[in-house]
Design an enzyme around this catalytic site. Structure first.
Site, PDB file in Angstrom:
ATOM      1  N   ASP A  28       0.876  -1.155   0.000  1.00 26.53           N
ATOM      2  CA  ASP A  28       0.000   0.000   0.000  1.00 26.53           C
ATOM      3  C   ASP A  28       0.926   1.220   0.000  1.00 26.53           C
ATOM      4  O   ASP A  28       2.141   1.095   0.181  1.00 26.53           O
ATOM      5  CB  ASP A  28      -0.937  -0.004   1.221  1.00 26.53           C
TER       6      ASP A  28
HETATM    7  C1  BGC Z   1      -4.980   3.334   0.301  1.00 22.69           C
HETATM    8  C2  BGC Z   1      -5.044   2.444  -0.927  1.00 22.69           C
HETATM    9  C3  BGC Z   1      -4.848   3.271  -2.157  1.00 22.69           C
HETATM   10  C4  BGC Z   1      -3.511   3.991  -2.056  1.00 22.69           C
HETATM   11  C5  BGC Z   1      -3.164   4.853  -3.238  1.00 22.69           C
HETATM   12  C6  BGC Z   1      -3.742   4.196   0.308  1.00 22.69           C
HETATM   13  O1  BGC Z   1      -3.846   5.181   1.289  1.00 22.69           O
HETATM   14  O2  BGC Z   1      -5.034   2.548   1.456  1.00 22.69           O
HETATM   15  O3  BGC Z   1      -6.272   1.761  -0.968  1.00 22.69           O
HETATM   16  O4  BGC Z   1      -4.918   2.470  -3.293  1.00 22.69           O
HETATM   17  O5  BGC Z   1      -3.550   4.831  -0.923  1.00 22.69           O
HETATM   18  O6  BGC Z   1      -3.932   5.998  -3.251  1.00 22.69           O
END
Ligand code: BGC
Length: 726
Positions: free
Chosen positions: A262
């Protein structure tokens, strides 16, 4: 003569099938050879350049070898607008307004995998139009608590419902040459302390509740990429968790794609590399060369801490996803399209099929607009747009129709529409802090008095209330299950003034309805409905569309009824949380503990009536590798066209371990004209009746009796059949 001819055909078929098999193997083999050859030409520097971001959402390619740059985009329910390469601001493009679908809980509430499939197709086409290679979705974490901020993005408390939706979504998306990224692997069931919380749970809960959606996504859906969650699992970060990533994901599920972090969820170089992480994204360090999987990885290889073969394995995973999404074959690749009428229709259908009719006393709904002279529309959610909220899943939608706009457009010519705001949005969104939700329970009597006045003046009242993305959002959880902004009082006062009050709830996770169900006759839960939200709401209220959604989660009477809260295990203490409720998540808890919820899992009414009957199974006794064929009929006994979701639950009344009172094993959505009857068959493998036996470290379907229960919610069971397994 006849026999010889059919034998010949059989023989031909056999040859064709074998040839097809051989071809699959050959292309796979050829692809692996190409991957191997490409890796052979790379320097270590080049290899590592493929394993970390070079900006917010891109990963470098290798020009001299014809390897293109990789483009990722957020978007479980729409393709997110373009973000600047080196900061989080939007890039201000003019061609990135996309189709916005209703988020995850709404999709699951349709109980219709065909809609998930259609969504995948649309997302794939729009992602390709935007030249994206990976779409960061679907988000499939289990809804463990009503308070998790990201519930709206996820789907359900039940792993089977999640699995069916997820597989359809992924297959469709990837058929358009866009890789899915199933997230968040694993146990990202709360936003509070999501970056530091250490989750523990029993092996059985892991296997029965938290893994099945991911397993289906990979083994049935064929997901090309997986996103590791922020949190820790049993002491180790998910992005460097040997058990999750090497043993389960790669070993048991046979995952051959890319495991990415993530955004900013990488913590080490060597450990993450050795435990199977492939791609580092979003690390909050300006110089991309200093990321864990950049120069430090090269250094770790030079020092002999990470073997070259481990780096090669990662590069192979990256190239495999590129080949699978036809990145080396642009000619054959999906070209994409954006915001076509067909895409918008799909968003409308998704909203229309998601809405759940929770209550309809005296059949107040559908409203007969031809006989109504005036209508009061009350509530901030009648005029608020939601597509642009929620954080990473927010969408710059081409348009979003609010309920007030749609009702005005469809009925404003003949019906007098009296709008009153009723309550004010007092919260503000603040990333990573629930404090944005604070002080959101002030009662504004001026607004209430005005609402009461318009309610009195009107034939019928529609209150559009619920939540918004200050509450249903990534990065913080809700503090309680209450409707914010004094809505309880507003609803009470308005319903006193005009008993013909319909409550439309726009929200993505459970809210407290205890004080409300006795005050208003009709409640329609319409979720965050995406760009076509208002049109769907208007058509549902008027009966043009018959509600056919069912709850994908239990709505408790009070927060304390629900398992994690009853046991005091949300959001944990000292940065650790133990899922003590174990396998008893959602209705498994309520049904087993015999707690009466406000509305049960799987529940939803219709403007027509259905009769489910003639339930039979093909045998009385089954072997452990057999499949149960269950048959039944569904009849539409009312006078409106409608859809019913028939749910097959199973229970194991005598077992060596505690089993939930019942568990969903199959479901089907059936649409019927008035008077029409359909015979439906459902298949359940006996193996799917098993529990995860911790002593044997294996699934175990014990011999004995099982009860199959057929109904239209976990609490509305109409027919039961007992079978035995030998
Ligand atoms: C989230 C993800 C997301 C990523 C990119 C993170 O904060 O948990 O689900 O895809 O950011 O924006």
């Amino acid at each position: 003569m006849k026999k010889t001819a059919s034998q010949f055909i059989l023989f031909l078929l056999l040859i064709i099938t074998c040839a097809a098999d051989a071809q699959i193997v050959a292309t796979d083999k050829q692809q692996e050879e190409k991957i191997h050859a490409l890796i052979g030409q790379m320097t270590m520097q080049e290899k590592v350049s493929l394993l970390h971001g070079n900006s917010k959402f891109y990963v470098s390619g290798i020009k001299r070898l014809g390897i293109p740059e990789w483009a990722l985009s957020d978007g479980p329910h729409g393709v997110r607008a373009e973000i600047n390469r080196d900061n989080w601001a939007y890039a201000g493009w003019t061609n990135d307004s996309s189709t916005c679908f209703p988020p995850g809980t709404a999709l699951a509430a349709s109980w219709n995998p065909k809609l998930a499939y259609k969504r995948g197709i649309v997302l794939g086409e729009e992602a390709r139009y935007r030249k994206k290679d990976i779409l960061l979705g679907p988000g499939i974490n289990i809804i463990r608590s009503p308070l998790c901020g990201r519930n709206f993005e996820y789907m359900s408390e039940d792993p089977l419902l999640i699995s069916k939706m997820t597989v359809a979504y992924i297959k469709a998306l990837q058929s358009k040459n866009v890789a899915a990224s199933v997230k968040h692997w694993l146990a990202n069931n709360q936003e509070e302390n999501r970056g530091t919380i250490d989750v523990s749970m029993s092996e059985r809960a892991l296997r029965e509740i938290y893994l099945p959606g991911f397993k289906a996504a990979i083994t049935e859906g064929g997901a090309y990429t997986v996103m590791a969650a922020y949190n820790k699992f049993r002491g180790d970060w998910c992005s460097e968790n040997e058990y999750l990533n090497r043993q389960i994901l790669r070993g048991e599920f046979g995952f051959k794609g890319v495991l990415m972090t993530d955004w900013s969820a990488a913590h080490t170089t060597v450990k993450a590399a050795m435990t199977g992480l492939d791609l580092e994204m979003g690390t909050d360090v300006k110089d991309y060369n200093e990321w864990y999987f950049a120069n430090p990885l090269i250094k770790a290889v030079e020092e002999g801490k990470v073997p070259v073969s481990v780096v090669d394995e990662k590069v192979a995973n990256v190239l495999r996803v590129m080949f699978n999404t036809k990145m080396f074959d642009e000619e054959k690749r999906e070209k994409g399209s954006m915001n076509t009428p067909e895409h918008q229709q799909a968003a409308y259908n998704s909203a229309a099929e998601a809405a759940v009719l929770l209550q309809n006393n005296g059949n107040l709904l559908p409203l007969h607009f031809d006989k109504i002279k005036s209508i009061a529309i009350i509530g901030d959610n009648a005029i608020r747009t939601h597509c642009g909220g929620g954080l990473s899943s927010e969408i710059k939608t081409l348009y979003e129709i609010t309920p007030l706009q749609a009702l005005q457009k469809k009925f404003g010519a003949t019906v007098k529409i009296n709008f009153a705001q009723g309550y004010e949005k007092q919260s503000t969104f603040r990333e990573g802090a629930n404090s944005g939700q604070a002080n959101s329970d002030k009662i504004d009597w001026k607004l209430i008095d005005e609402a009461v006045r318009v309610a009195k003046e009107s034939d019928v009242v529609i209150i559009c209330g619920g939540l918004n993305h200050d509450f249903d959002t990534e990065s913080s959880d809700r503090q309680n299950m209450d409707l914010p902004y004094g809505q309880d009082v507003l609803i009470r006062e308005v319903a006193k003034a005009n008993p013909k009050t319909v409550l439309v709830i726009i929200a993505g996770s459970p809210v407290k309805l205890a004080g409300i169900v006795n005050r208003v006759p009709s409640i329609l839960w319409s979720w965050f409905g995406g760009m076509e939200a208002g049109n769907a709401v208007a058509d549902l209220l008027s009966g043009k569309i018959n509600p056919s959604g069912k709850l994908p989660f239990t709505i408790p009477v009070t927060l304390e009824q629900s398992p994690a809260h009853a046991l005091g295990n949300f959001p944990g203490r000292n940065l650790a949380v133990n899922y003590e409720e174990d396998i008893l998540v959602g209705y498994r808890w309520f049904d087993t503990k015999k707690i009466q919820p406000q509305f049960p899992f799987g529940y939803g009414l219709s403007y027509t009536k259905f009769l489910i009957g003639n339930f039979s199974v093909n045998k009385q006794t089954y072997g452990k590798d057999e499949t149960i064929q269950a048959k039944f009929t569904v009849k539409n006994t009312g006078n409106a066209y409608g859809g019913e979701v028939v749910q097959l639950y199973a229970s194991d009344p005598v077992c060596s371990v505690l089993r939930p009172e019942k568990e969903l094993k199959a479901f089907e959505k059936i649409f019927l004209k008035p008077g029409e009857t359909k015979t439906v068959e459902m298949r359940v493998k006996v193996a799917d009746l098993a529990f995860y036996d911790e002593t044997k470290k294996a699934w175990n379907a014990e011999s004995g009796a099982y009860i199959l229960q057929l109904g239209n919610s976990s609490r509305d069971i109409f027919r039961k059949v007992t079978i035995s397994v030998k």
